[in-house]
Write a protein that holds these residues in place. Structure first.
Motif, short mmCIF file in Angstrom:
data_model
loop_
_atom_site.label_atom_id
_atom_site.label_comp_id
_atom_site.label_asym_id
_atom_site.label_seq_id
_atom_site.Cartn_x
_atom_site.Cartn_y
_atom_site.Cartn_z
N GLU A 7 1.13 -1.25 -0.03
CA GLU A 7 0.03 -0.01 -0.12
C GLU A 7 0.86 1.64 -0.20
N SER A 8 0.25 2.35 -0.10
CA SER A 8 1.39 3.67 -0.06
C SER A 8 0.06 4.48 0.16
N GLY A 9 0.41 5.80 0.93
CA GLY A 9 -0.82 7.12 1.49
C GLY A 9 -1.00 6.99 2.49
N GLY A 10 -2.08 7.32 2.98
CA GLY A 10 -2.78 7.03 3.98
C GLY A 10 -3.95 8.43 4.21
N VAL A 11 -4.62 8.67 5.39
CA VAL A 11 -5.57 9.65 5.28
C VAL A 11 -4.86 10.97 5.57
N GLY A 12 -3.70 10.82 6.91
CA GLY A 12 -3.44 12.52 6.21
C GLY A 12 -2.70 13.01 5.50
N ALA A 13 -3.07 11.68 3.90
CA ALA A 13 -2.31 12.17 2.63
C ALA A 13 -3.41 12.22 1.93
N GLY A 14 -5.06 12.43 1.78
CA GLY A 14 -6.20 12.66 1.78
C GLY A 14 -6.28 10.95 0.07
N VAL A 15 -5.16 10.05 0.45
CA VAL A 15 -5.56 8.57 -0.87
C VAL A 15 -4.87 7.80 0.09
N ILE A 16 -5.35 6.39 0.08
CA ILE A 16 -4.91 5.40 0.71
C ILE A 16 -4.62 4.37 -0.81
N VAL A 17 -3.82 3.86 -1.49
CA VAL A 17 -3.28 3.26 -2.48
C VAL A 17 -2.96 1.91 -1.89
N VAL A 18 -3.77 0.39 -2.81
CA VAL A 18 -3.54 -0.85 -2.43
C VAL A 18 -2.98 -1.63 -4.01
N ALA A 19 -1.88 -1.82 -3.86
CA ALA A 19 -1.89 -2.74 -5.23
C ALA A 19 -1.54 -4.02 -5.20
N ALA A 20 -2.05 -5.37 -5.72
CA ALA A 20 -1.85 -6.60 -5.76
C ALA A 20 -1.73 -7.32 -7.12
N ILE A 21 -0.37 -7.92 -6.72
CA ILE A 21 0.19 -8.06 -8.63
C ILE A 21 0.81 -9.30 -8.56
N SER A 22 -0.13 -10.94 -9.38
CA SER A 22 0.46 -11.53 -9.43
C SER A 22 1.36 -11.67 -10.91
N LEU A 23 2.65 -12.69 -10.46
CA LEU A 23 3.26 -13.46 -11.20
C LEU A 23 3.29 -14.67 -11.89
N PRO A 24 3.49 -14.89 -12.90
CA PRO A 24 3.85 -16.20 -13.04
C PRO A 24 4.77 -17.00 -12.24
N GLY A 25 3.76 -18.19 -12.95
CA GLY A 25 5.12 -18.63 -10.98
C GLY A 25 6.17 -18.34 -9.76
N THR A 26 7.22 -18.62 -10.12
CA THR A 26 8.10 -17.86 -9.22
C THR A 26 9.60 -17.14 -9.37
N MET A 27 8.18 -16.56 -10.52
CA MET A 27 9.40 -15.31 -10.92
C MET A 27 9.38 -14.13 -10.02
N ALA A 28 9.01 -14.30 -9.28
CA ALA A 28 9.14 -12.77 -8.46
C ALA A 28 10.85 -13.05 -8.10
N ASP A 29 11.24 -13.62 -7.54
CA ASP A 29 12.77 -13.68 -6.92
C ASP A 29 13.58 -13.59 -8.29
N GLU A 30 13.13 -14.09 -9.49
CA GLU A 30 14.22 -14.09 -10.25
C GLU A 30 14.12 -12.82 -11.21
N LEU A 31 13.17 -11.66 -11.38
CA LEU A 31 12.59 -10.65 -12.06
C LEU A 31 14.20 -9.49 -11.45
N LEU A 32 13.77 -9.75 -9.80
CA LEU A 32 14.16 -8.95 -8.46
C LEU A 32 15.64 -9.06 -8.10
N THR A 33 16.09 -9.85 -8.62
CA THR A 33 17.27 -10.19 -8.95
C THR A 33 18.38 -10.05 -10.03
N ARG A 34 17.68 -10.08 -11.33
CA ARG A 34 17.38 -9.51 -12.22
C ARG A 34 17.65 -7.73 -12.96
N ILE A 35 16.50 -7.42 -12.31
CA ILE A 35 17.18 -5.74 -11.58
C ILE A 35 17.90 -5.55 -10.86
#
Length: 201
Positions: A7-35
């Motif tokens: 999430e990002s933001g809060g009541v004091g910031a005027g907005v709260i945002v939640v992002a929910a992401i799905s990646l294929p298989g176990t790709m998250a760790d591989e992508l983070l290593t690449r980045i």
């Protein structure tokens, strides 16, 4: 299917945002290593700490690998206008409601088998556990809710970048026009769905 939330933001910031992401298989760790290798990242990947060019690289790489994201946000002025009291709900109530909305939006696409991994850094351990339990009730028999330390979860770190991006767009930061340009094709092709909550009942 594993879905990572931050999430990002809060009541004091005027907005709260939640992002929910799905990646294929176990790709998250591989992508983070690449980045890490490409941009020379040390430590946690955070949307608030990377340049615009680095952010664009992360988003484009996620899209190229088939990642899909649902972003849910609420502006406190909208929630206040819809409330009988004329005041927005508490930060905790808004955050929990946004996570429940994430569940409602994702479940039809998961085939009824999902693990929702939530960043454990927003509140203290007691409140975080309450949030997790609330999400578990929303999931019911269709999945499992868990908490994760973002420093140890590549997927949660990617969710952070997306949540921060949409937070900056919602608050009209200096980067907002460029972020809107960056996100436009992914919103158009459905890789990212962006939902706005106007009221909490």
């Amino acid at each position: 299917m594993t879905i990572y939330c931050d999430e990002s933001g809060g009541v004091g910031a005027g907005v709260i945002v939640v992002a929910a992401i799905s990646l294929p298989g176990t790709m998250a760790d591989e992508l983070l290593t690449r980045i890490r290798d490409v941009i020379g990242l040390r430590g946690e990947l955070k949307g608030s700490r990377i340049t615009m060019a680095e952010r664009a690289f992360v988003i484009e790489l996620l899209a190229r690998t088939g990642a899909r994201t649902i972003v849910v946000q609420a502006l406190t002025r909208d929630l206040a206008a819809a409330a009988a009291s004329g005041k927005p709900p508490s930060d905790l109530a808004i955050y929990a409601h946004l996570l429940e909305h994430v569940v409602d939006a994702w479940l039809p696409e998961t085939g009824g088998c999902v693990e929702l991994v939530i960043d454990d850094g927003r509140y203290d351990a007691r409140l975080n556990s309450m949030v997790r339990d609330d999400v578990q009730r929303a999931l019911g028999q269709w999945g499992k809710a868990s908490l994760a330390d973002s420093r140890r979860s590549a997927g949660v770190q990617f969710a952070d970048v997306l949540a921060n991006s949409f937070f900056q767009m919602a608050t009209g930061s200096d980067r907002a026009p460029r972020l809107e340009t960056l996100m436009a094709p992914f919103l158009e092709n459905g890789a990212i769905r962006h939902l706005t909550i106007k009221a909490i009942n």
